[in-house]
Design a protein around this motif. Sequence first.
Motif, PDB file in Angstrom:
ATOM      1  N   MET A  28       4.153   2.580  68.388  1.00  0.00           N
ATOM      2  CA  MET A  28       5.522   4.250  68.829  1.00  0.00           C
ATOM      3  C   MET A  28       4.596   4.961  69.535  1.00  0.00           C
ATOM      4  O   MET A  28       4.997   6.227  69.122  1.00  0.00           O
ATOM      5  CB  MET A  28       5.453   4.692  67.209  1.00  0.00           C
ATOM      6  N   ALA A  29       3.870   4.768  70.606  1.00  0.00           N
ATOM      7  CA  ALA A  29       3.676   5.812  71.693  1.00  0.00           C
ATOM      8  C   ALA A  29       3.742   5.641  72.597  1.00  0.00           C
ATOM      9  O   ALA A  29       4.266   4.030  73.293  1.00  0.00           O
ATOM     10  CB  ALA A  29       1.743   5.737  71.228  1.00  0.00           C
ATOM     11  N   THR A  30       3.870   6.606  73.530  1.00  0.00           N
ATOM     12  CA  THR A  30       4.845   6.443  75.255  1.00  0.00           C
ATOM     13  C   THR A  30       3.545   5.117  75.901  1.00  0.00           C
ATOM     14  O   THR A  30       3.941   5.441  76.639  1.00  0.00           O
ATOM     15  CB  THR A  30       4.958   7.758  75.538  1.00  0.00           C
ATOM     16  N   GLU A  31       2.195   5.904  75.057  1.00  0.00           N
ATOM     17  CA  GLU A  31       1.081   5.279  76.312  1.00  0.00           C
ATOM     18  C   GLU A  31       0.630   4.615  75.888  1.00  0.00           C
ATOM     19  O   GLU A  31       0.000   5.063  74.500  1.00  0.00           O
ATOM     20  CB  GLU A  31       0.836   5.873  77.031  1.00  0.00           C
ATOM     21  N   THR A  32      -0.894   3.496  75.666  1.00  0.00           N
ATOM     22  CA  THR A  32      -1.626   2.517  75.077  1.00  0.00           C
ATOM     23  C   THR A  32      -3.306   2.795  75.548  1.00  0.00           C
ATOM     24  O   THR A  32      -3.183   3.606  76.626  1.00  0.00           O
ATOM     25  CB  THR A  32      -1.644   1.504  75.083  1.00  0.00           C
ATOM     26  N   PHE A  33      -3.619   3.625  74.579  1.00  0.00           N
ATOM     27  CA  PHE A  33      -5.228   3.809  75.257  1.00  0.00           C
ATOM     28  C   PHE A  33      -5.920   2.722  73.730  1.00  0.00           C
ATOM     29  O   PHE A  33      -5.731   2.266  72.665  1.00  0.00           O
ATOM     30  CB  PHE A  33      -5.235   4.805  74.509  1.00  0.00           C
ATOM     31  N   SER A  34      -7.242   2.861  74.893  1.00  0.00           N
ATOM     32  CA  SER A  34      -8.234   1.749  73.963  1.00  0.00           C
ATOM     33  C   SER A  34      -9.374   2.689  73.395  1.00  0.00           C
ATOM     34  O   SER A  34      -9.387   4.035  74.527  1.00  0.00           O
ATOM     35  CB  SER A  34      -8.608   0.700  74.693  1.00  0.00           C
ATOM     36  N   GLY A  35      -9.789   3.151  72.695  1.00  0.00           N
ATOM     37  CA  GLY A  35     -11.101   4.081  72.380  1.00  0.00           C
ATOM     38  C   GLY A  35     -10.711   4.630  70.488  1.00  0.00           C
ATOM     39  O   GLY A  35      -9.843   3.878  70.133  1.00  0.00           O
ATOM     40  N   SER A  36     -11.876   5.186  69.957  1.00  0.00           N
ATOM     41  CA  SER A  36     -11.505   5.905  68.748  1.00  0.00           C
ATOM     42  C   SER A  36     -11.417   7.493  69.241  1.00  0.00           C
ATOM     43  O   SER A  36     -11.414   8.417  70.640  1.00  0.00           O
ATOM     44  CB  SER A  36     -13.421   6.084  68.587  1.00  0.00           C
ATOM     45  N   ILE A  37     -11.470   8.494  68.184  1.00  0.00           N
ATOM     46  CA  ILE A  37     -11.301   9.505  68.226  1.00  0.00           C
ATOM     47  C   ILE A  37     -12.403  10.246  68.434  1.00  0.00           C
ATOM     48  O   ILE A  37     -12.335  11.139  68.893  1.00  0.00           O
ATOM     49  CB  ILE A  37     -10.623   9.629  66.679  1.00  0.00           C
ATOM     50  N   LYS A  38     -13.569   9.793  68.498  1.00  0.00           N
ATOM     51  CA  LYS A  38     -14.813  10.292  68.931  1.00  0.00           C
ATOM     52  C   LYS A  38     -14.806   9.805  70.060  1.00  0.00           C
ATOM     53  O   LYS A  38     -15.290  11.318  70.606  1.00  0.00           O
ATOM     54  CB  LYS A  38     -15.934   9.385  67.367  1.00  0.00           C
ATOM     55  N   ASP A  39     -14.553  10.373  70.661  1.00  0.00           N
ATOM     56  CA  ASP A  39     -13.810   9.954  72.727  1.00  0.00           C
ATOM     57  C   ASP A  39     -13.016  10.382  72.441  1.00  0.00           C
ATOM     58  O   ASP A  39     -13.057  10.719  74.441  1.00  0.00           O
ATOM     59  CB  ASP A  39     -13.981   8.482  72.883  1.00  0.00           C
ATOM     60  N   LEU A  40     -12.353  10.691  72.442  1.00  0.00           N
ATOM     61  CA  LEU A  40     -11.193  12.154  72.873  1.00  0.00           C
ATOM     62  C   LEU A  40     -11.673  13.958  72.923  1.00  0.00           C
ATOM     63  O   LEU A  40     -12.928  13.717  72.144  1.00  0.00           O
ATOM     64  CB  LEU A  40     -10.049  12.660  71.572  1.00  0.00           C
ATOM     65  N   PRO A  41     -11.089  13.817  73.924  1.00  0.00           N
ATOM     66  CA  PRO A  41     -11.639  15.521  74.299  1.00  0.00           C
ATOM     67  C   PRO A  41     -11.106  16.456  72.985  1.00  0.00           C
ATOM     68  O   PRO A  41      -9.837  15.807  72.884  1.00  0.00           O
ATOM     69  CB  PRO A  41     -10.604  16.157  75.561  1.00  0.00           C
ATOM     70  N   THR A  42     -11.346  17.334  73.130  1.00  0.00           N
ATOM     71  CA  THR A  42     -11.441  18.834  72.759  1.00  0.00           C
ATOM     72  C   THR A  42     -10.873  20.488  72.537  1.00  0.00           C
ATOM     73  O   THR A  42     -11.849  19.770  73.574  1.00  0.00           O
ATOM     74  CB  THR A  42     -12.368  18.856  71.107  1.00  0.00           C
ATOM     75  N   PRO A  43     -10.268  21.449  72.365  1.00  0.00           N
ATOM     76  CA  PRO A  43     -10.080  20.078  71.079  1.00  0.00           C
ATOM     77  C   PRO A  43      -8.293  19.479  71.201  1.00  0.00           C
ATOM     78  O   PRO A  43      -8.416  19.172  72.604  1.00  0.00           O
ATOM     79  CB  PRO A  43      -9.273  21.739  69.982  1.00  0.00           C
ATOM     80  N   CYS A  44      -8.591  18.856  69.990  1.00  0.00           N
ATOM     81  CA  CYS A  44      -6.528  18.087  70.271  1.00  0.00           C
ATOM     82  C   CYS A  44      -5.999  17.547  69.078  1.00  0.00           C
ATOM     83  O   CYS A  44      -6.692  18.094  68.000  1.00  0.00           O
ATOM     84  CB  CYS A  44      -7.450  16.701  70.911  1.00  0.00           C
ATOM     85  N   PHE A  45      -4.762  17.519  68.744  1.00  0.00           N
ATOM     86  CA  PHE A  45      -3.723  17.270  68.324  1.00  0.00           C
ATOM     87  C   PHE A  45      -4.263  16.026  67.927  1.00  0.00           C
ATOM     88  O   PHE A  45      -3.396  14.705  68.477  1.00  0.00           O
ATOM     89  CB  PHE A  45      -2.520  17.604  68.140  1.00  0.00           C
ATOM     90  N   LEU A  46      -4.673  15.498  66.390  1.00  0.00           N
ATOM     91  CA  LEU A  46      -4.102  14.005  65.938  1.00  0.00           C
ATOM     92  C   LEU A  46      -3.207  13.759  64.897  1.00  0.00           C
ATOM     93  O   LEU A  46      -2.802  14.525  64.381  1.00  0.00           O
ATOM     94  CB  LEU A  46      -5.601  13.758  65.217  1.00  0.00           C
ATOM     95  N   VAL A  47      -2.819  12.844  65.275  1.00  0.00           N
ATOM     96  CA  VAL A  47      -1.359  12.061  64.327  1.00  0.00           C
ATOM     97  C   VAL A  47      -1.249  11.369  63.622  1.00  0.00           C
ATOM     98  O   VAL A  47      -1.821  10.139  64.206  1.00  0.00           O
ATOM     99  CB  VAL A  47       0.037  11.873  65.372  1.00  0.00           C
ATOM    100  N   ASP A  48      -1.699  10.808  62.275  1.00  0.00           N
ATOM    101  CA  ASP A  48      -1.955   9.579  61.906  1.00  0.00           C
ATOM    102  C   ASP A  48      -0.570   9.022  61.410  1.00  0.00           C
ATOM    103  O   ASP A  48       0.403   9.943  60.857  1.00  0.00           O
ATOM    104  CB  ASP A  48      -3.066   9.875  60.676  1.00  0.00           C
TER     105      ASP A  48
END
Length: 375
Positions: A1-21
Motif C-alpha cells: 500500500m505504498a506508491t513507491e518502493t524503498f529498501s532500508g530502515s527507518i534509521k536511514d531516513l532523513p529527518t524530520p519525517c512523518f512515519l506511518v505504521d
Amino acid sequence: MATETFSGSIKDLPTPCFLVDIDKVKRNCSRMIKRYRDVGVELRPHMKTHKTIEGGDLMTGGTRKKIVVSTLAEAEFYASNGFDDIIYGKPVIESNLYRCKKLQEKIEQFHLLFDNEKAIEALERNPLENKKWSVFLEVDVGGHRTGVPWDSDKVVELARLASQAKNVEFRGIYTHCSESYSKTSDTAVRSQAETDTKRFLDVCQRIRQAGVPVETVGLGDTPCCSVFVDSMAKLTEVHPGNYIFYDTQQFGIGSCAFDDIAVRVATRVISHKPEINQIVLDSGFVALSHDGMYCNLPNGIAVFQDHPELIMKKMSQEHGCVSVKSGQIDCNAYPIDSMLFIYPYHACATAANHPVYYIHSGDKVLGVWKPVKGW
C-alpha cells in the motif's frame, strides 16, 4: 500500500519525517468498517487527516465511494483518481461554484453543504446542465463552528427552502460533533455522543414533521464514532476521519488505546545545551505544528517514544528545544545525531506539514504516500 518502493530502515531516513505504521493503519480502518457494517450504518470516512489515495482505499475498503473532504483541492484530487460520492465538508460559497460545477461534471455524485439562504440563492443562479445541485444542511449540535443551531427554527426553514428550490436536490442533514474533543474519558465521550445524536435526530424529526423528506442523516467525529452508542444505529451514515492515524489527543479523550496511534515524527538531536538544561532537535513547529500548545498538557504536545522523561519546552520553525520533566538533563543519554520518535498531539495538523509520509512495517520502510496539498 505504498506508491513507491524503498529498501532500508527507518534509521536511514532523513529527518524530520512523518512515519506511518501500515499495520496499525490497516487495523484501525478495518475496525471502523466492521463496527458500522455490523450495526447497518454506512461509513463515509473523512479524508482530511491523511489526504492520500492509499489511505482513502483503506478507509473505504477499496470501494472508492462515499467520502468527505475538507477542501476542493481534495475533492478534485480524489475525483481524478476514481473516487465518487464525495461531500465537500464546508458551507459552499458562490465564488467556489465554478470549481464545483467541474466536479459535478466529472463524477456521478458530488454534494455540497449549506447553512444559510445565500447559498441556496447562489445555487439557483448557477444551475447545472443535466442535474440538480445535491445539498446537505449542516447542523450545529453544540460545537459553534459552522452549521445552523440545532434548536433554531431555521433548520426547518432552510430545509424547506432547499427542498422547494428549482435547481437543488435536498438530500439530508450533516453535523460534526466537536464537543467530544473536550472530554477526557470514553465514558464522557459516550455521554456526549448520546447528547449529540439525540439533538441531531430531533432535528431530523422536526424537518420530517414539516413535510420535508430527509434521506440522509450523517453525524461524525472520531471520538464519538470510536466509542459508539446504541442511538447512533438510527443514523444513516457516520463520517469520522482521524481514526486512520489516531494521536495522543485521541488517546487522552478515550477514543483509542495508545497502541492504536499509527504515526510518529522521526527527529534527530542536533545540539546539546547543558548550561540551560536542554537538547535541541531538528523538528520545530513546521514538522510538528503548534496544535495543543494552548492546552497546558502535562506531557506537552510531544510524547517521546521510550523517553517519558522528556518534554518539549518550546519550538521555533525548525528547532525543538527539549528538557526533562525534573532534574538536570543528561546530554550523553541523547547523543548528537541520534534519532528520537515523537507521537504527535494532533495527527491531522502534523501530517499537514509533511509533503511525504514514510510507510513502514516494523523498522522496514516500504514506500511513501504523497498527500494532496492546497485548497
